[in-house]
Every structure is written in C-alpha cells, then in structure tokens.
Design a protein around this motif. Structure first.
Motif, PDB file in Angstrom:
ATOM      1  N   PRO A 249       0.804  -1.230   0.000  1.00  0.00           N
ATOM      2  CA  PRO A 249       0.000   0.000   0.000  1.00  0.00           C
ATOM      3  C   PRO A 249       0.835   1.278   0.000  1.00  0.00           C
ATOM      4  O   PRO A 249       0.323   2.344  -0.329  1.00  0.00           O
ATOM      5  N   LEU A 250       2.130   1.170   0.323  1.00  0.00           N
ATOM      6  CA  LEU A 250       3.016   2.336   0.312  1.00  0.00           C
ATOM      7  C   LEU A 250       3.923   2.364  -0.916  1.00  0.00           C
ATOM      8  O   LEU A 250       4.807   3.217  -1.013  1.00  0.00           O
ATOM      9  N   PHE A 251       3.713   1.443  -1.861  1.00  0.00           N
ATOM     10  CA  PHE A 251       4.605   1.303  -3.004  1.00  0.00           C
ATOM     11  C   PHE A 251       3.757   1.337  -4.270  1.00  0.00           C
ATOM     12  O   PHE A 251       3.250   0.321  -4.722  1.00  0.00           O
ATOM     13  N   ALA A 252       3.593   2.529  -4.840  1.00  0.00           N
ATOM     14  CA  ALA A 252       2.712   2.695  -5.998  1.00  0.00           C
ATOM     15  C   ALA A 252       3.364   2.151  -7.261  1.00  0.00           C
ATOM     16  O   ALA A 252       4.426   2.613  -7.685  1.00  0.00           O
ATOM     17  N   HIS A 253       2.751   1.156  -7.857  1.00  0.00           N
ATOM     18  CA  HIS A 253       3.249   0.540  -9.088  1.00  0.00           C
ATOM     19  C   HIS A 253       2.098  -0.269  -9.679  1.00  0.00           C
ATOM     20  O   HIS A 253       1.286  -0.837  -8.940  1.00  0.00           O
ATOM     21  N   PRO A 254       1.971  -0.333 -11.010  1.00  0.00           N
ATOM     22  CA  PRO A 254       0.876  -1.125 -11.590  1.00  0.00           C
ATOM     23  C   PRO A 254       0.843  -2.568 -11.098  1.00  0.00           C
ATOM     24  O   PRO A 254      -0.241  -3.168 -10.992  1.00  0.00           O
ATOM     25  N   CYS A 255       2.011  -3.133 -10.773  1.00  0.00           N
ATOM     26  CA  CYS A 255       2.057  -4.526 -10.336  1.00  0.00           C
ATOM     27  C   CYS A 255       1.588  -4.723  -8.901  1.00  0.00           C
ATOM     28  O   CYS A 255       1.329  -5.849  -8.487  1.00  0.00           O
ATOM     29  N   THR A 256       1.502  -3.633  -8.121  1.00  0.00           N
ATOM     30  CA  THR A 256       1.102  -3.773  -6.720  1.00  0.00           C
ATOM     31  C   THR A 256      -0.388  -3.557  -6.501  1.00  0.00           C
ATOM     32  O   THR A 256      -0.859  -3.648  -5.368  1.00  0.00           O
ATOM     33  N   THR A 257      -1.115  -3.286  -7.554  1.00  0.00           N
ATOM     34  CA  THR A 257      -2.557  -3.084  -7.415  1.00  0.00           C
ATOM     35  C   THR A 257      -3.266  -4.431  -7.262  1.00  0.00           C
ATOM     36  O   THR A 257      -2.824  -5.431  -7.844  1.00  0.00           O
ATOM     37  N   PRO A 258      -4.356  -4.512  -6.491  1.00  0.00           N
ATOM     38  CA  PRO A 258      -4.884  -3.426  -5.660  1.00  0.00           C
ATOM     39  C   PRO A 258      -4.027  -3.221  -4.412  1.00  0.00           C
ATOM     40  O   PRO A 258      -3.645  -4.178  -3.760  1.00  0.00           O
ATOM     41  N   ALA A 259      -3.729  -1.964  -4.094  1.00  0.00           N
ATOM     42  CA  ALA A 259      -2.896  -1.624  -2.937  1.00  0.00           C
ATOM     43  C   ALA A 259      -3.770  -1.521  -1.696  1.00  0.00           C
ATOM     44  O   ALA A 259      -3.958  -0.443  -1.126  1.00  0.00           O
ATOM     45  N   THR A 260      -4.311  -2.637  -1.292  1.00  0.00           N
ATOM     46  CA  THR A 260      -5.297  -2.673  -0.219  1.00  0.00           C
ATOM     47  C   THR A 260      -4.625  -2.640   1.148  1.00  0.00           C
ATOM     48  O   THR A 260      -3.737  -3.445   1.434  1.00  0.00           O
ATOM     49  N   GLN A 261      -5.056  -1.730   2.005  1.00  0.00           N
ATOM     50  CA  GLN A 261      -4.578  -1.713   3.377  1.00  0.00           C
ATOM     51  C   GLN A 261      -5.102  -2.951   4.108  1.00  0.00           C
ATOM     52  O   GLN A 261      -6.272  -3.314   3.988  1.00  0.00           O
TER      53      GLN A 261
ATOM     54  N   ALA B 113      13.720  -0.563   4.218  1.00  0.00           N
ATOM     55  CA  ALA B 113      13.231  -0.942   2.892  1.00  0.00           C
ATOM     56  C   ALA B 113      12.342   0.159   2.324  1.00  0.00           C
ATOM     57  O   ALA B 113      11.807   1.003   3.050  1.00  0.00           O
ATOM     58  N   LEU B 114      12.158   0.144   1.011  1.00  0.00           N
ATOM     59  CA  LEU B 114      11.425   1.192   0.314  1.00  0.00           C
ATOM     60  C   LEU B 114      10.024   1.377   0.874  1.00  0.00           C
ATOM     61  O   LEU B 114       9.514   2.497   0.948  1.00  0.00           O
ATOM     62  N   TYR B 115       9.378   0.279   1.296  1.00  0.00           N
ATOM     63  CA  TYR B 115       8.003   0.409   1.764  1.00  0.00           C
ATOM     64  C   TYR B 115       7.863   0.192   3.276  1.00  0.00           C
ATOM     65  O   TYR B 115       6.794  -0.161   3.779  1.00  0.00           O
ATOM     66  N   PHE B 116       8.917   0.448   4.029  1.00  0.00           N
ATOM     67  CA  PHE B 116       8.854   0.328   5.482  1.00  0.00           C
ATOM     68  C   PHE B 116       8.007   1.453   6.079  1.00  0.00           C
ATOM     69  O   PHE B 116       8.039   2.602   5.614  1.00  0.00           O
TER      70      PHE B 116
END
Length: 407
Positions: free
Chosen positions: A288-300, A335-338
C-alpha cells in the motif's frame, strides 16, 4: 525396480498403469524441482513471455533438489490464451551455460509421441525417461516451439539464465545457436523423479520473493530452498514455490494469485508433498506504500486479516494431511516500503506464528537474521542492499534456521 519398469513400459506404449503400479502417492512420482507458474508480464521491462515464441528453442537450466532413477517434466499452459503446441523437448546433463554434456541428450515423449498440445489453462507431464540423477544435479531442459505460442506461462524472477535460439536446436550439445538470454523460466513448472520410497519425500517452500531468491547470485543456486536442499542432501527433496511480489490476501497482475488461492495448486498438489514451509505477508504489509501497476490493488490490511489468511493456509494443508510450518517475517526497516504501522503488523503476525501453536512448527527467521542492536533491521552481513532481501549469506542463514527434525 518393478515400479520403475511399469512406469517406463507405460510411457513407451501409451498404456495407462494398473492401480497396483500406482500404489505410491501421485502415481509413483516425487517432486524434485518446481517453479510456480504465473501470467506473463512486462511490468518490470520487456519480457519474452508476453510475445511468446515461434520457431524458437528455449533452453533452461535447473538444479534438482532431489534425485531418482527416472525423470519426467511438467509443462504449464495455465495462463495461455490458446492451445500450446510443443514440437519437441529434451533433457540433458548440464555442462556450462547452454552447453550440455555429449551423449546425455534424451528426447522426451508425451503419451508415446515427441510432440504434444497442451490446452489453454492446463498442465501436462511428459512420460518418464530413464535418466538417473543424484541430488543437487543440474539438468538442462530444452523446448522447441515451432508454431506461435501466444503469451507464455512462466516464472519471471528465476535468478537463473535462460537461453533462446532461432530454429530447432533441442538436440544441440553446443551453445553456439543460443545467442539470446533472459532471467525467467517459461512453461517449465516441475521436474519429478520416480519415487523409490514408501514415504512422502518432498518439502515445499512457499512464499514471495524471499523464497523465490531475489538478491541471490544469478546461476549460483544460493536461494534459501537450495541451501536447505544442500543441508538435506537427498534425505528429503525441496521444491521452491515462491513468487516474487506475491501476497497472502490479494492477487496481482504481475505476481500471481494470492497465496490462499494458489496454495492448493503450487504447494499441496506437488507430487509426494510431506511438509510446507510458509513465509509470506511482507508484501501485504508494504505494497500500500509502493505505488506501481504490479502492486494493485494496494489494499490496506490489518494484522487480524493477515493472520486469518495464514489460518486458511493451515486449514488447507491439514485437510490434505500435510504438515505445515510457519516462518516469521524477516526485518525490513530501511526498505522502500517500510513504515512504523507496517512494523506493528509484522510484529503482531510474528508473535502469533511463534505463540499460537496453530502451525505445526515454527522457523524463526526474524530472530535468525535480525540485527541484535536494532531488531527491526536485517543484520548488515545478510542484507543484499535493499534492507528487505537477504544476500547469499542471508539465504544460508535462513536454511540453517530450519530445524530438520520438524520436516
């Protein structure tokens, strides 16, 4: 030897085995290598998989984490949009790179013929062929795809080199024609050996990129499942069913179906599966903190939801009579999304894995790889450089943290 003879005779004649010849689990086979298939993607750059193949030969090198007297391969057209025509396939003993050892090439058959067609959405095993291998042997699998394949089912993050040539080079021993390379696998979902023991022999490591081997040296077979196989030395087989970017609770357009969906296929359906080690959830926390088409849906997600997902994996395993171990999530501070919120979820999940007693055993990777001076961080000597994925030493430490008596 009677079992082996029956299997080879059936392969040669195309006749189905009688029930007595199939007394062992999964028709007398045990999984000794695997890679979870998923849909092709260009999410991280151009991929051979999205375009597919035509009049091309694909050569793939895998290290077998078990052994046996005869082998078969499993090919997956799970995400194909049309039937897949495999004009021919060979196996051979690996030399170096795309070169194979002279005299070792064996043409595979499928129901007695060298060519086969795999329907869209399906998987197919070759006939077994006499090809004795010891644990930790490298095997070269070569596929000739004469007709257009369409998008190719595969495995994007192989941490291994795959080779491609134009034309039919399935029987070549030299590497001369194989002038193109990538680091993905295509169509190859498994290698099985004829099972020579009455027990279940295969341990499945199931998870995300940390199981898949991101950060390990390419072509060195230093992923944690490989290191675990080196500890076992053939006493049990190890199959790697990690997918980089995979999540417990959400599907991804690039990283496969969620764990609770793919678990039955990728873990519990492996021939001769005995135990599964689950290491998954850090992407549910961080994406959810790493916006990228592959991470969708970025559900909390919450810790309670993640624990419920793990409980579903346990339920599925126990319903099949399979032992299941829970691995604690590794530290990821830096890490990038910590985030502090994500760290609280990781801590809650790890506490549940350690103390609930719901898993059949625990592999405490968090404890094994954390920095004693800052337990939320990977120890520097184990960090590949992104504060998330271990390096070769880290993967060895993960394998060393597994209590072999729990397997």
């Amino acid at each position: 030897m009677k079992k082996l003879a029956a299997l080879l005779l059936a392969a040669a004649t195309g006749v189905a085995l009688a029930p007595a010849a199939q007394a062992a689990p999964h028709g007398g086979f045990t999984a000794i290598w695997g890679a979870s298939p998923h849909a092709p993607t260009d999410g991280f750059g151009p991929s051979w998989g999205t375009a597919g193949f035509e009049n091309q030969t694909v050569r793939q090198v895998v290290r077998l984490n078990g052994g046996g007297p005869a082998l078969r391969i499993r090919l997956a057209n799970t995400y194909g949009t049309s039937p897949l025509k495999v004009t021919g396939a060979t196996i051979a003993r690996t030399d170096t790179g795309a070169t194979v050892k002279p005299g070792s090439v064996r043409h595979l058959t499928f129901h007695g013929t060298r060519s086969t067609t795999i329907p869209a959405g399906a998987e197919l095993a070759s006939d077994p062929t006499l090809f004795p291998v010891a644990p930790l042997t490298k095997l070269t699998v070569t596929l000739y795809l004469a007709e257009p394949t369409g998008p190719a089912t595969g495995h994007v993050f192989a941490t291994a080199t795959t080779y491609r040539a134009t034309g039919d080079h399935r029987a070549d021993t030299s590497a001369d024609a194989f002038t193109e390379t990538t680091q993905s696998w295509f169509y190859l979902a498994g290698v099985d050996a004829v099972d020579t023991t009455p027990r279940r022999d295969t341990v499945v490591t199931f998870g995300d990129s940390i199981t898949d081997g991101a950060g390990a040296t390419v072509d060195a077979d230093n992923r944690y499942p490989d290191e675990l196989a080196e500890r076992l030395r053939g006493r049990l087989n190890v199959v790697n069913e990690g997918i980089g970017g995979n999540r417990v609770l959400n599907d991804s357009p690039c990283f496969g179906e969620k764990a609770t969906t793919r678990f039955a296929r990728d873990a519990l359906s492996q021939p001769d599966v005995r135990t599964v080690i689950v290491l998954e959830g850090i992407n549910d926390i961080g994406f959810p903190l790493f916006a990228h088409p592959c991470t969708t849906p970025a559900t909390q997600i919450t810790a309670e939801e993640l624990i419920a997902g793990h409980r579903e994996l346990i339920r599925q395993a126990h319903a099949k009579g399979v032992r299941i171990l829970g691995a604690t999530l590794l530290p990821y501070k830096g890490a990038l999304y910590f985030s502090a919120e994500g760290e609280a979820i990781r801590d809650a999940l790890n506490t549940w894995i350690r103390t609930s007693g719901e898993y059949d055993g625990v592999v405490d990777l968090d404890k094994a790889l954390s920095d004693p001076t800052d337990p939320d961080k990977l120890l520097a000597t184990y960090d590949s450089g992104d504060a998330l994925h271990p390096n070769d030493k880290g993967y060895r430490a993960m394998a060393d943290a597994v209590d072999l008596t729990q397997l």
